[in-house]
Enzyme design. Structure first.
Site, PDB file in Angstrom:
ATOM      1  N   GLU A 524       0.981  -1.090  -0.051  1.00  0.00           N
ATOM      2  CA  GLU A 524      -0.147  -0.112  -0.177  1.00  0.00           C
ATOM      3  C   GLU A 524       0.721   1.429   0.087  1.00  0.00           C
ATOM      4  OE1 GLU A 524      -3.153  -0.419   3.344  1.00  0.00           O
ATOM      5  OE2 GLU A 524      -3.832  -2.155   2.450  1.00  0.00           O
ATOM      6  N   GLU A 625      -6.864  -9.572  -3.431  1.00  0.00           N
ATOM      7  CA  GLU A 625      -7.650  -9.263  -2.552  1.00  0.00           C
ATOM      8  C   GLU A 625      -8.806  -9.442  -2.264  1.00  0.00           C
ATOM      9  OE1 GLU A 625      -5.854  -6.992   0.900  1.00  0.00           O
ATOM     10  OE2 GLU A 625      -3.583  -7.746   0.263  1.00  0.00           O
TER      11      GLU A 625
END
Length: 747
Positions: A524, A625
């Site tokens: 991220e 994910e």
């Protein structure tokens, strides 16, 4: 993105089924019988503070006093009364109180119900049951669910959370077997007009009729806007003409960012339908080159939904696209409006489209794309022992082809506690060929305290995957977002942090060299900058380079969220591309692009537009994910199907990982495919249906040349060839290639 709850399994024999509360003396009618303090004292009361604090239900309540740590609180041993693999729901009535009384105020804080477990092999686990913000002003109900996966030596439920020195009051505790609610029916879309724009006077042929300014800004109509629909809308609506007339709304006198053109659409919405949003937007010269956020927002009563965002970097027209869905009947109104630029910056909007998406029509299109991308022509050529054609082959040679497995990587997230539930493991190993660990490889898990490194959970999971021939992604080496960095790391000096980063890389990648096919190197990076802020702009590339040197065979990924949804100006496809190219220019061996895929209301053309843009990098793209969320199982199934079909039909996508599938072991509510007790829901059935669809089975007779032709999905196959003289069986693999595969079989 972190997985929800440190779910750990447990349990034992006992009745524990039905409507009976497994908590003994739940309202303290028998004093403190069956209750103890977990690291603190407990006291029985019928009131406190001269009657200002009274029981909420019965005659008494208990106070946990003398608390010196957050985990201290009232507890009860439930070892013998909880049954394994049953879902329980818990309700605790709690309140805070100042230690020693005196009427001192206590700041509101989080209170948690937790199940502490000691497993049969001596492991200590803590399972979060529920949590809530609690104050000293009133009693609050704390609710949650719990699933017990494994047999344990001891299990106790306790109330914890507030800082040391604050008393925790418990009025009652109920833990019962959770009753299953019947699933909601599929939404009725029979009268829904797909593709019909619900925005009134979209083309502004009737001036500003239907529009109003949100706030004291000024709307006016002008020419000069694009005359074609934005590309994402074109793909959904399949329009070849030029439906726009070049008019746009010009918004001036904007004194707040939220000001812009608006419409009420309350009576035009169908609940559970997915609406695609599309428009052209532009900002005025007042921006002076400062990038401006432009957002199509949907206000449902007091709730704000994101219909799409774009970052306008200059005075060009930009496409903004997205989607939304309303799942509960609004109490008052639903309003769509365009907002975002700084106060004082003019905003222009043209051709705003809000229309329900025909997902079934999209499926037909995706099946055609899938046939091109995920299949290959195969020729089964049957010959005699001498290599010549089989006599009377057209009549006598029967060929039956059965695909055993699809080679496309389809995986799921698993956690250590899931290993204790054989039903979970059975579904996981039968339906997925890749795995990723929810928490167990993250730095905060493997080294929660400096120098206390523990890879036991990761080792156990890796062993399970290896035993079942599953490939594994390594998630993640580092996590760039500040709140995902453990406290001891945050306190390090620059030199010590640099040394700790090196130690983490050396320890992890040396230990597991060759074991993980992928690594998410620094998770991220579009949303955080902890390591870059502390160690400089080169640290990210250094992480990649060092990881590549330590494990050259592992593919190294960037991984981030919201990129695929066009709803986050920090995570646009362009920003992701710029980040990846920047890393590559610094020598970072970036080997793959990770899109997390925590999506809401996915719309195919929006997803594909992002994939097309990222594909220019020439790197493999993985959805790493994926989860989708809807209270209605049928809508959830449709959302999941959108994501899986779009991924499978795109040539740049090389794998999909689901971020869990089992209830209570998901990062989002209403996202599971299998309930806590092992029953597959509509979303799970849709997954299994797609898996069956993506297996090729074919049967027929060879032609006069002894050839039998079919086109099949990539993967492993079994073929039976039957002739008048006997039967021959063989296995073979269909790999990706544009040239037909010729399988020679001699009989």
């Amino acid at each position: 993105m972190a997985i929800g709850g440190d779910a750990v399994g447990l349990v034992v024999v006992g009745d524990g089924v039905g409507d009976d509360n497994i908590i003994l003396n739940p309202e303290f009618d028998d004093g403190l019988d069956n209750w103890t303090g977990n690291g603190c004292k407990i006291e029985l009361h019928d009131s406190l503070d001269d009657g200002k604090v009274l029981p909420a239900n019965g005659k008494y309540f208990v106070a946990a006093t003398g608390r010196t740590d957050t985990w201290n609180g009232v507890q009860q041993d439930v070892t013998a009364r909880m049954q394994r693999k049953l879902l329980y729901e818990a309700t605790a009535t709690v309140r805070l109180h100042a230690a020693g009384g005196g009427g001192a105020a206590v700041a509101p804080c989080e209170v948690r119900a937790t199940l502490g477990v000691q497993t049969a092999d001596g492991r200590q686990q803590y399972l979060g049951v529920g949590k809530s913000q609690v104050s000293d002003k009133e009693w609050v109900q704390l609710q949650g669910k719990i699933l017990l996966n494994s047999t344990v030596a001891k299990a106790s439920i306790y109330i914890e959370g507030p800082p040391a020195g604050v008393d925790v009051l418990l009025d009652s505790l109920v833990v019962k077997h959770a009753q299953k609610a019947p699933p909601a029916p599929a939404p009725d879309f029979e009268n829904l007009e797909y593709g019909a724009n619900i925005i009134q006077n979209c083309n502004l042929d009737d001036g500003l009729n239907g529009w109003f300014p949100l706030g004291p800004c000024t709307l006016s109509v002008h020419d000069g806007a694009p005359r074609v629909l934005p590309p994402m809308a074109q793909e959904s609506l399949a329009l070849d003409d030029e439906p726009l007339n070049g008019k746009h709304i010009h918004v001036t006198n904007r004194t707040q960012t939220w000001m812009g053109p608006a419409q009420i659409i309350t009576d035009k919405l169908t609940l559970y339908a997915t609406y695609q949003v599309s428009a052209w937007v532009r900002v005025g010269a007042q921006a002076n080159g400062v990038p401006q956020n432009v957002n199509v927002a949907v206000a449902v009563d007091s709730q704000w939904l994101n219909g799409g965002q774009v970052l306008a970097r200059d005075e060009r027209w930009y496409e903004v696209g997205g989607a939304f869905r309303v799942e509960a009947k609004p109490a008052t109104r639903v309003m769509v409006y365009v907002q975002g630029p700084d106060a004082g910056v003019d905003l222009m909007v043209a051709g705003l489209q809000v229309f329900p998406v025909d997902r079934k029509a999209r499926v037909k299109h995706l099946k055609r794309l899938t046939d091109k991308v995920r299949k290959r022509d195969v020729v089964v050529k049957v010959t005699g022992a001498d290599g010549g054609a089989v006599k009377d082959a057209a009549d006598g040679v029967e060929v039956r082809v059965r695909q055993v497995s699809n080679s496309f990587p389809l995986g799921a997230c698993i956690m250590r506690t899931n290993m204790d539930n054989e039903d979970y493991v059975d579904f996981f190993t039968k339906n997925f060929n890749w795995a990723v660990f929810g928490n167990e490889l993250k730095w905060y898990w493997t080294e929660p305290q400096r120098g206390q490194v523990n890879y036991n959970d990761a080792d156990d999971l890796l062993r399970l995957c290896s035993d079942h021939g599953m490939c594994v992604r390594g998630h993640c080496i580092f996590w760039e977002v500040d709140n995902a960095v453990q406290q001891w790391v945050k306190t390090l000096s620059t030199d010590d942090l640099s040394a700790a980063v090196k130690s983490r890389l050396d320890g992890l990648l040396t230990r597991y060299k060759g074991k993980f096919k992928h690594y998410d190197v620094n998770n991220e990076m579009l949303h955080g900058s902890f390591y870059q802020d502390k160690l400089g702009k080169d640290i990210r590339a250094t992480m990649f380079k060092t990881a590549g040197e330590l494990d050259p065979d592992a593919l190294l990924f960037v991984n981030d969220y919201n990129v695929e949804s066009m709803c986050d100006i920090r995570a646009t496809p362009e920003a992701y591309i710029q980040q990846i190219i920047g890393l590559q220019e610094q020598g970072a061996p970036v080997g793959g692009v990770g899109l997390q895929g925590h999506v809401s209301n996915p719309v195919g053309p929006v997803i594909r537009s992002v994939l097309d843009r990222l594909a220019v990098l020439g790197l493999p793209i993985w959805f790493t994910e994926v989860d989708v969320s809807s209270a209605n199982e049928h809508v959830r199934a449709d959302d999941l199907e959108v994501m899986l079909r779009e991924a499978y039909a795109h040539p740049a996508v090389e794998g999909v990982m689901l971020w869990g599938f089992w209830e209570l072991f998901m990062s989002r509510d209403d996202a599971h495919l299998v309930d806590a007790e092992g029953q597959v829901n509509e979303a799970g059935r849709r997954l299994l249906q797609l898996k069956r669809e993506w297996l090729t089975h074919s049967h027929g007779h060879a032609d006069e040349n002894g050839e039998y032709k079919f086109r099949g999905h990539h993967g492993e196959y079994h073929v039976d060839v039957t002739t008048p003289t006997g039967k021959i069986s063989q296995t073979f693999t269909v790999d990706k290639d544009d040239v037909p595969l010729v399988l020679n079989i001699k009989v």
